[in-house]
Design a protein around this motif. Sequence first.
Motif, PDB file in Angstrom:
ATOM      1  N   VAL A 110       0.878  -1.169   0.000  1.00  0.00           N
ATOM      2  CA  VAL A 110       0.000   0.000   0.000  1.00  0.00           C
ATOM      3  C   VAL A 110       0.916   1.218   0.000  1.00  0.00           C
ATOM      4  O   VAL A 110       1.843   1.303   0.809  1.00  0.00           O
ATOM      5  N   VAL A 111       0.661   2.127  -0.906  1.00  0.00           N
ATOM      6  CA  VAL A 111       1.451   3.353  -0.980  1.00  0.00           C
ATOM      7  C   VAL A 111       0.767   4.423  -0.136  1.00  0.00           C
ATOM      8  O   VAL A 111      -0.428   4.675  -0.286  1.00  0.00           O
TER       9      VAL A 111
ATOM     10  N   LYS B  50      -1.096  12.816   0.023  1.00  0.00           N
ATOM     11  CA  LYS B  50      -2.514  13.011   0.357  1.00  0.00           C
ATOM     12  C   LYS B  50      -2.947  12.162   1.551  1.00  0.00           C
ATOM     13  O   LYS B  50      -3.801  12.561   2.323  1.00  0.00           O
ATOM     14  N   GLU B  51      -2.363  10.974   1.676  1.00  0.00           N
ATOM     15  CA  GLU B  51      -2.776  10.042   2.722  1.00  0.00           C
ATOM     16  C   GLU B  51      -1.982  10.194   4.016  1.00  0.00           C
ATOM     17  O   GLU B  51      -2.423   9.761   5.078  1.00  0.00           O
TER      18      GLU B  51
ATOM     19  N   ARG C 213      -6.175  -5.938   9.516  1.00  0.00           N
ATOM     20  CA  ARG C 213      -7.050  -4.806   9.845  1.00  0.00           C
ATOM     21  C   ARG C 213      -6.364  -3.480   9.516  1.00  0.00           C
ATOM     22  O   ARG C 213      -6.963  -2.577   8.937  1.00  0.00           O
ATOM     23  N   ASP C 214      -5.087  -3.355   9.881  1.00  0.00           N
ATOM     24  CA  ASP C 214      -4.350  -2.120   9.611  1.00  0.00           C
ATOM     25  C   ASP C 214      -4.290  -1.819   8.117  1.00  0.00           C
ATOM     26  O   ASP C 214      -4.510  -0.681   7.692  1.00  0.00           O
ATOM     27  N   LEU C 215      -4.005  -2.835   7.319  1.00  0.00           N
ATOM     28  CA  LEU C 215      -3.931  -2.642   5.871  1.00  0.00           C
ATOM     29  C   LEU C 215      -5.267  -2.176   5.309  1.00  0.00           C
ATOM     30  O   LEU C 215      -5.308  -1.282   4.457  1.00  0.00           O
ATOM     31  N   LEU C 216      -6.354  -2.771   5.779  1.00  0.00           N
ATOM     32  CA  LEU C 216      -7.672  -2.345   5.304  1.00  0.00           C
ATOM     33  C   LEU C 216      -7.943  -0.886   5.657  1.00  0.00           C
ATOM     34  O   LEU C 216      -8.535  -0.146   4.860  1.00  0.00           O
ATOM     35  N   ARG C 217      -7.492  -0.453   6.808  1.00  0.00           N
ATOM     36  CA  ARG C 217      -7.680   0.952   7.204  1.00  0.00           C
ATOM     37  C   ARG C 217      -6.861   1.877   6.299  1.00  0.00           C
ATOM     38  O   ARG C 217      -7.350   2.938   5.881  1.00  0.00           O
ATOM     39  N   PHE C 218      -5.626   1.485   5.972  1.00  0.00           N
ATOM     40  CA  PHE C 218      -4.792   2.300   5.089  1.00  0.00           C
ATOM     41  C   PHE C 218      -5.392   2.361   3.686  1.00  0.00           C
ATOM     42  O   PHE C 218      -5.392   3.416   3.045  1.00  0.00           O
TER      43      PHE C 218
ATOM     44  N   ILE D  38      -8.263   4.777   3.713  1.00  0.00           N
ATOM     45  CA  ILE D  38      -7.763   6.159   3.650  1.00  0.00           C
ATOM     46  C   ILE D  38      -7.349   6.488   2.216  1.00  0.00           C
ATOM     47  O   ILE D  38      -7.672   7.558   1.699  1.00  0.00           O
ATOM     48  N   ARG D  39      -6.655   5.565   1.582  1.00  0.00           N
ATOM     49  CA  ARG D  39      -6.213   5.794   0.200  1.00  0.00           C
ATOM     50  C   ARG D  39      -7.413   6.033  -0.714  1.00  0.00           C
ATOM     51  O   ARG D  39      -7.412   6.943  -1.541  1.00  0.00           O
ATOM     52  N   ARG D  40      -8.448   5.247  -0.555  1.00  0.00           N
ATOM     53  CA  ARG D  40      -9.662   5.403  -1.375  1.00  0.00           C
ATOM     54  C   ARG D  40     -10.354   6.726  -1.075  1.00  0.00           C
ATOM     55  O   ARG D  40     -10.788   7.432  -1.989  1.00  0.00           O
ATOM     56  N   ASN D  41     -10.452   7.090   0.189  1.00  0.00           N
ATOM     57  CA  ASN D  41     -11.123   8.340   0.543  1.00  0.00           C
ATOM     58  C   ASN D  41     -10.367   9.547   0.021  1.00  0.00           C
ATOM     59  O   ASN D  41     -10.979  10.530  -0.385  1.00  0.00           O
ATOM     60  N   CYS D  42      -9.047   9.491   0.002  1.00  0.00           N
ATOM     61  CA  CYS D  42      -8.259  10.599  -0.565  1.00  0.00           C
ATOM     62  C   CYS D  42      -8.506  10.717  -2.059  1.00  0.00           C
ATOM     63  O   CYS D  42      -8.546  11.810  -2.597  1.00  0.00           O
ATOM     64  N   THR D  43      -8.713   9.594  -2.730  1.00  0.00           N
ATOM     65  CA  THR D  43      -9.050   9.603  -4.158  1.00  0.00           C
ATOM     66  C   THR D  43     -10.419  10.244  -4.350  1.00  0.00           C
ATOM     67  O   THR D  43     -10.619  11.063  -5.237  1.00  0.00           O
TER      68      THR D  43
END
Length: 149
Positions: free
Chosen positions: A78-79, A83-84, A127-132, A135-140
Amino acid sequence: MIDLKDKTQRPTLEEIEQYVNNPVFMQFCSEIKNTYACRETIEFSSCSMEKGWNIKFKKAGKTLCTIYPRECYFTVMVVVGRKEKESVEKILPECSAEMRKLYRQTPEGNGQRWLMTDLEDRAELYRDLLRFIHIRRNCTNQKIKGENS
């Protein structure tokens, strides 16, 4: 058995699932597909560090995550970009010690951290990866809404 280094034979998701041989793989893929209404893209990378077939999940032209299949587990990248960064760092204290360590130890280049972590089970890192990714999707989403205004 598939050969993930053979550029001439694109594997299917089901073949990759058999190769990984871990139920968490399809659970993770299904969760990403269902949550973000996106499909996987199976691509061949010629990058010297991760040469071979990988799975990308994209939404609105942005890669949410990339999965590198392994035997019995898989690696998720995950990058965390400019923005994130603020949102990720805000929730970082709530993340697992392993994710906090990974984040601190991953060098930042061009305003990005390319976090790569191995998943074998549905524990804290999952769980942590799903949260990141969220965030990545919401920034998009925010960028798209701003462009259309």
